[in-house]
Design a protein around this motif. Structure first.
Motif, short mmCIF file in Angstrom:
data_model
loop_
_atom_site.label_atom_id
_atom_site.label_comp_id
_atom_site.label_asym_id
_atom_site.label_seq_id
_atom_site.Cartn_x
_atom_site.Cartn_y
_atom_site.Cartn_z
N UNK A 1 0.68 -1.78 0.24
CA UNK A 1 -0.14 0.17 0.04
C UNK A 1 0.81 1.01 0.21
N UNK A 2 1.66 1.38 0.78
CA UNK A 2 2.70 2.51 1.27
C UNK A 2 3.33 3.06 -0.05
N UNK A 3 3.86 1.81 -1.75
CA UNK A 3 4.55 1.33 -2.05
C UNK A 3 3.85 1.60 -3.61
N UNK A 4 2.47 1.71 -3.93
CA UNK A 4 1.96 2.39 -4.47
C UNK A 4 1.21 3.41 -4.86
N UNK A 5 1.52 4.29 -2.49
CA UNK A 5 0.89 5.43 -2.60
C UNK A 5 1.81 6.15 -3.40
N UNK A 6 2.85 5.69 -2.76
CA UNK A 6 4.66 6.80 -2.98
C UNK A 6 4.32 6.83 -4.69
N UNK A 7 4.19 5.64 -5.50
CA UNK A 7 4.42 5.74 -7.35
C UNK A 7 2.83 6.47 -7.98
N UNK A 8 2.42 6.14 -7.60
CA UNK A 8 1.26 6.84 -7.50
C UNK A 8 1.11 8.93 -7.22
N UNK A 9 2.22 9.34 -6.14
CA UNK A 9 2.20 10.50 -6.21
C UNK A 9 3.84 10.94 -6.70
N UNK A 10 4.35 10.41 -6.98
CA UNK A 10 5.79 10.79 -8.18
C UNK A 10 5.12 10.96 -9.46
N UNK A 11 4.17 9.80 -9.76
CA UNK A 11 3.04 10.48 -11.07
C UNK A 11 2.49 11.55 -11.03
N UNK A 12 1.86 12.05 -10.03
CA UNK A 12 0.76 13.37 -9.80
C UNK A 12 1.78 13.95 -9.76
N UNK A 13 2.91 14.41 -8.95
CA UNK A 13 4.14 14.84 -8.93
C UNK A 13 4.02 15.64 -10.07
N UNK A 14 5.05 14.41 -11.05
CA UNK A 14 5.48 15.29 -12.50
C UNK A 14 4.24 15.63 -13.26
N UNK A 15 3.44 15.15 -13.10
CA UNK A 15 2.01 15.44 -14.10
C UNK A 15 1.41 16.37 -13.40
N UNK A 16 1.70 17.51 -12.39
CA UNK A 16 1.46 18.54 -11.82
C UNK A 16 2.37 19.57 -12.33
N UNK A 17 3.68 19.20 -12.45
CA UNK A 17 5.03 20.58 -13.32
C UNK A 17 4.25 20.47 -14.15
#
Length: 145
Positions: A129-145
């Motif tokens: 669960x923590x790994x999935x959250x991290x990967x989604x947040x990395x994705x979101x971080x780059x999408x919102x840049x």
């Protein structure tokens, strides 16, 4: 941008700690005899609980705030994965934790070892669960840049 970073750092710290426990610490302690195994797990659990719980809440709440600001689904999905650790721990893992905490190391044996094997499998879900959250947040971080 601050909620983004807090979410990302909180999730990655949570995932890192959970993965370390799952992949390194717990397998190493399983090599101990039953009594020392339980004696090592009990204080380790007590120390890890407030750290991991805080990181899940902090990262999950910051992720929700980042979703509110950016409206990118990855922030919300990552938050839900990270926050899912709370009900999963309370409803699924906690009964095993309570049984293990109630045992005395001098009375440890096959039952405590079996419970600790079960605990390891359950804790692996927290790592996922923590790994999935991290990967989604990395994705979101780059999408919102």
């Amino acid at each position: 941008m601050i909620p983004d970073l807090v979410a990302l750092v909180g999730a990655t710290l949570f995932a890192g700690a959970a993965l370390y426990i799952t992949l390194v610490e717990h397998p190493a302690r399983m090599g101990l005899e039953d009594g020392p195994l339980l004696a090592q797990w009990q204080p380790s659990y007590k120390r890890a609980l407030p750290i991991q719980a805080s990181l899940a809440i902090l990262g999950g709440a910051a992720g929700c705030l980042a979703w509110y600001v950016h409206r990118e689904w990855q922030w919300l999905a990552g938050s839900l994965f990270l926050l899912a650790n709370w009900p999963f721990t309370m409803l699924v893992i906690m009964p095993t934790n309570k049984r293990l905490m109630a045992m005395q190391p001098q009375h440890a044996g096959p039952e405590s070892r079996d419970l600790l094997r079960r605990w390891a499998n359950l804790h692996g879900v927290r790592s996922a669960l923590g790994s999935a959250a991290s990967l989604l947040f990395v994705w979101a971080f780059f999408v919102t840049r």
